[in-house]
Design a protein around this motif. Sequence first.
Motif, PDB file in Angstrom:
ATOM      1  N   UNK A 319       0.831  -1.208   0.000  1.00 41.89           N
ATOM      2  CA  UNK A 319       0.000   0.000   0.000  1.00 41.89           C
ATOM      3  C   UNK A 319       0.864   1.255   0.000  1.00 41.89           C
ATOM      4  N   UNK A 320       1.942   1.246   0.776  1.00 40.83           N
ATOM      5  CA  UNK A 320       2.850   2.395   0.798  1.00 40.83           C
ATOM      6  C   UNK A 320       3.509   2.593  -0.558  1.00 40.83           C
ATOM      7  N   UNK A 321       3.975   1.507  -1.166  1.00 40.26           N
ATOM      8  CA  UNK A 321       4.590   1.602  -2.483  1.00 40.26           C
ATOM      9  C   UNK A 321       3.572   2.041  -3.535  1.00 40.26           C
ATOM     10  N   UNK A 322       2.369   1.540  -3.424  1.00 35.81           N
ATOM     11  CA  UNK A 322       1.288   1.907  -4.343  1.00 35.81           C
ATOM     12  C   UNK A 322       1.031   3.415  -4.284  1.00 35.81           C
ATOM     13  N   UNK A 323       0.995   3.952  -3.063  1.00 30.94           N
ATOM     14  CA  UNK A 323       0.738   5.376  -2.890  1.00 30.94           C
ATOM     15  C   UNK A 323       1.855   6.218  -3.488  1.00 30.94           C
ATOM     16  N   UNK A 324       3.101   5.757  -3.371  1.00 33.10           N
ATOM     17  CA  UNK A 324       4.219   6.507  -3.943  1.00 33.10           C
ATOM     18  C   UNK A 324       4.121   6.587  -5.459  1.00 33.10           C
ATOM     19  N   UNK A 325       3.501   5.595  -6.091  1.00 33.41           N
ATOM     20  CA  UNK A 325       3.355   5.611  -7.545  1.00 33.41           C
ATOM     21  C   UNK A 325       2.126   6.389  -7.998  1.00 33.41           C
ATOM     22  N   UNK A 326       1.073   6.417  -7.205  1.00 34.17           N
ATOM     23  CA  UNK A 326      -0.165   7.083  -7.599  1.00 34.17           C
ATOM     24  C   UNK A 326      -0.130   8.579  -7.290  1.00 34.17           C
ATOM     25  N   UNK A 327       0.475   8.951  -6.169  1.00 35.76           N
ATOM     26  CA  UNK A 327       0.474  10.348  -5.754  1.00 35.76           C
ATOM     27  C   UNK A 327       1.384  11.180  -6.653  1.00 35.76           C
ATOM     28  N   UNK A 328       0.941  12.328  -7.139  1.00 32.68           N
ATOM     29  CA  UNK A 328       1.788  13.154  -8.007  1.00 32.68           C
ATOM     30  C   UNK A 328       2.963  13.761  -7.251  1.00 32.68           C
ATOM     31  N   UNK A 329       3.964  14.185  -8.003  1.00 34.25           N
ATOM     32  CA  UNK A 329       5.212  14.663  -7.416  1.00 34.25           C
ATOM     33  C   UNK A 329       5.009  15.884  -6.536  1.00 34.25           C
ATOM     34  N   UNK A 330       4.092  16.758  -6.893  1.00 34.95           N
ATOM     35  CA  UNK A 330       3.919  18.007  -6.149  1.00 34.95           C
ATOM     36  C   UNK A 330       3.402  17.774  -4.731  1.00 34.95           C
ATOM     37  N   UNK A 331       2.731  16.629  -4.487  1.00 32.92           N
ATOM     38  CA  UNK A 331       2.231  16.330  -3.133  1.00 32.92           C
ATOM     39  C   UNK A 331       2.640  14.922  -2.699  1.00 32.92           C
ATOM     40  N   UNK A 332       3.682  14.378  -3.318  1.00 32.03           N
ATOM     41  CA  UNK A 332       4.059  13.005  -2.979  1.00 32.03           C
ATOM     42  C   UNK A 332       4.529  12.901  -1.528  1.00 32.03           C
ATOM     43  N   UNK A 333       5.190  13.893  -1.012  1.00 30.38           N
ATOM     44  CA  UNK A 333       5.629  13.853   0.374  1.00 30.38           C
ATOM     45  C   UNK A 333       4.458  13.809   1.343  1.00 30.38           C
TER      46      UNK A 333
END
Length: 427
Positions: A319-333
Amino acid sequence: MVPYARIGFTMGSVFGYLVFGILADWFGRLPVLILSVLFILLFGLSVSLSTNFAMFVTLRFFEGFCLAGIQLSLYILRIELCPPAWRFAMTILDIFIILVGRMLLPIVAYFWSHWWALQWVILCPLLLILPYIWIFPESLRWLLATQQYSKANEWIMKNVPRNNHADIKQQSDQLLAELQKVLQKKPKKTWLLKIIGTNNLWKNVIVLCINSLTGYGIHHSLTMAVETQIYHKFYANYSIMVAIAVMSSTAMCVTVMMMGRRWSLLFFMVVTMLASLLQLGIIDLMGKKMAETNFLLDTVAFAFSFIGMISSHAVTNLSIFYCAEITPTVIRGGGLGLIMACANFGIVTDHVMDLNNQKGFFLHHVLFLCCTMICFILILMLPETVGQCLPETLVDGDSYTRYTTLIRRKRKPSAPRTSPSPHPPIA
């Protein structure tokens, strides 16, 4: 006293993921990493000098707060550095490196038996991260996504000629003329709360938050059967937990390569749901049977707990890895920090149960079991991200939608329709 110390450290991690996630989106990944290392060295050394329990718990809170910043910034930097084909492989490699450190920790504790000396020894490798500010540059993907073109230009001019053996000076006039148009733009940074205005992105993030919370929450709920079998055997319990993490990472690697992200997550969630449901039925049955049959039931409960812990551990990591791929760069943090905070909050619920000597365990287990059933439906809403590039803006992230698995039938082309004659036919 031990549960209070664990709650303090884990709650510090929860707030650290949330705060440092937002800071990473506004000030960059590398400054957050260096700042977290400096403060964890300060608070880590202060923990070893604690004079009372209240001071110890408070400093452990801030130590967990800073450790969350290190883990989060390193995770983001690795994801944004790797190409699509290498992202999952590098994540699995990072997990196994962490597990090697967990395997070596009992050996280190054997030679440094005093807890304050062990605290100093554990903090020493963090000094190796400080030179990262000169070795590793800031994430170029984040600089371009937030329109920090002047810093991105410096990064490109410094690294591209050296790594590609190219001479940019010959084309410097043309490059400067083109870059001058964009260098005048102001940096554009985005808050995590702007995700509310999207159509699909906020749904994906909420689904993954529930998955990570459920994964670690039920993972620690399933440990009851394991701890009852090896009660008061610290090293045996620790070794089993590390072995479970190793097998979970190996199973996650195999299933993702075969089925992709979404179907692997659904598979592990189904296994977790069935294992916890069967274990709950066995625990209820143990209260009704005689003591002679409890040994067999304990063994079966241990087996289901073991399987459920492997799958639930994979649910949270995936789930954590999935979120890192789905979330855009501007709000990935901020997005990744929110997912990791939910996962650690699931751990906090287990420590709270320890405060009451496992009173209310049945309700705790049923609650997370119901969450697994909900997640089973919600995971089907997620898109597949295998081989796709990372989204950069909110618009890119919102365009990630779930593709249907049903095969659409191709419509046969119909014969062209002739237009009716304006005159009536002649009899």
